[in-house]
Motif scaffolding. Sequence first.
Motif, PDB file in Angstrom:
ATOM      1  N   GLN A 139       1.147 -11.864  12.227  1.00 49.75           N
ATOM      2  CA  GLN A 139       1.693 -12.131  10.909  1.00 49.75           C
ATOM      3  C   GLN A 139       2.017 -10.817  10.218  1.00 49.75           C
ATOM      4  N   THR A 140       3.199 -10.729   9.668  1.00 45.30           N
ATOM      5  CA  THR A 140       3.632  -9.526   8.965  1.00 45.30           C
ATOM      6  C   THR A 140       3.552  -9.764   7.471  1.00 45.30           C
ATOM      7  N   THR A 141       2.808  -8.922   6.796  1.00 46.11           N
ATOM      8  CA  THR A 141       2.702  -9.022   5.348  1.00 46.11           C
ATOM      9  C   THR A 141       3.890  -8.312   4.708  1.00 46.11           C
ATOM     10  N   ARG A 142       4.549  -8.993   3.812  1.00 45.53           N
ATOM     11  CA  ARG A 142       5.705  -8.406   3.143  1.00 45.53           C
ATOM     12  C   ARG A 142       5.259  -7.311   2.190  1.00 45.53           C
ATOM     13  N   LYS A 143       5.837  -6.138   2.330  1.00 43.46           N
ATOM     14  CA  LYS A 143       5.566  -5.045   1.412  1.00 43.46           C
ATOM     15  C   LYS A 143       6.474  -5.182   0.188  1.00 43.46           C
ATOM     16  N   ASP A 202       1.667   1.604  -0.863  1.00 48.35           N
ATOM     17  CA  ASP A 202       1.816   0.611   0.204  1.00 48.35           C
ATOM     18  C   ASP A 202       3.015  -0.297  -0.054  1.00 48.35           C
ATOM     19  N   CYS A 203       4.126   0.335  -0.409  1.00 46.95           N
ATOM     20  CA  CYS A 203       5.368  -0.378  -0.692  1.00 46.95           C
ATOM     21  C   CYS A 203       6.449   0.016   0.312  1.00 46.95           C
ATOM     22  N   ARG A 220       3.060  -5.395  -6.320  1.00 46.82           N
ATOM     23  CA  ARG A 220       2.563  -6.574  -5.617  1.00 46.82           C
ATOM     24  C   ARG A 220       2.396  -7.762  -6.561  1.00 46.82           C
ATOM     25  N   SER A 257       5.788  -9.126  -7.076  1.00 53.70           N
ATOM     26  CA  SER A 257       6.224  -9.800  -5.849  1.00 53.70           C
ATOM     27  C   SER A 257       5.582 -11.167  -5.707  1.00 53.70           C
ATOM     28  N   GLY A 258       4.321 -11.289  -6.114  1.00 52.94           N
ATOM     29  CA  GLY A 258       3.620 -12.554  -6.010  1.00 52.94           C
ATOM     30  C   GLY A 258       4.130 -13.613  -6.949  1.00 52.94           C
TER      31      GLY A 258
END
Length: 262
Positions: free
Chosen positions: A11-15, A48-49, A256, A259-260
Amino acid sequence: MINNNTETTVQTTRKPIVLVPTGAKEYGGHWYQLMGKKYLDPLVHIADCAPVMLPTAYGEDRIEQYLDMADAIFLSGASTNIDPTLYGQEWLTQDQAQDKGRDNFNIALIRAGLKRGLPFLGICRGFQELNVAFGGDLYQKVHETPGMQDHREKDSEAPLTEQYGPNHSIKLVPDTWLQKILGVNDMMVNSLHGQGVKTLGRGIVALAHAEDGLVEAAYCPEFSQFTLGVQWHPEWLATENPLSVKLFKAFGQAARDYSGQR
């Protein structure tokens, strides 16, 4: 043949995507749109973006489309000065280059992005662009202003570690969110700018001052999201500076959070 019992799913977490406008630079007769890696490093390694560089040479028509994909805006420093006609002054620093394409693009990006609720961080020129975007003006030559110190690097020919080394102290405005995030009342910062904020723009409030009173950090309280402009360069060796780490982590968390909500 796939064994479903042993197959794993990665699973890739979206930055969060951070828009980073570039600047114009001429080398050998060719024009480039550039961004220093030192500005991108803390966005990747601390915040972490995922930085996305935007060309500023083609006008403002695509800004809304850029903003549709964004979670935050980051404006860097640069060797160019903002066109002083944008804040009602004559050009007094003709030995310094201008980048009017960047000026117009970034001012429009700031206004539209903040209105959308995007977190914002501006460094040096980026802080000055924020101020001009909301009607503020600048000292074009801080070092020639009575009562002000010389905020330029002490020796432009010195190694970068000296140019970007601690230069002077700043005092944070007590009980502000920035003072609480950083956890200090005052701090030493580097200083590599000839220009600085003179009159704060509409709705912009100071968060820190230099010893001579020059505004070193400010934000826009009328917007509920993270907004911050700083006059020093926290990106320089940011991972080695605990206060820079706190600043970029706070910016990354704001991205983040935005983004959420998408």
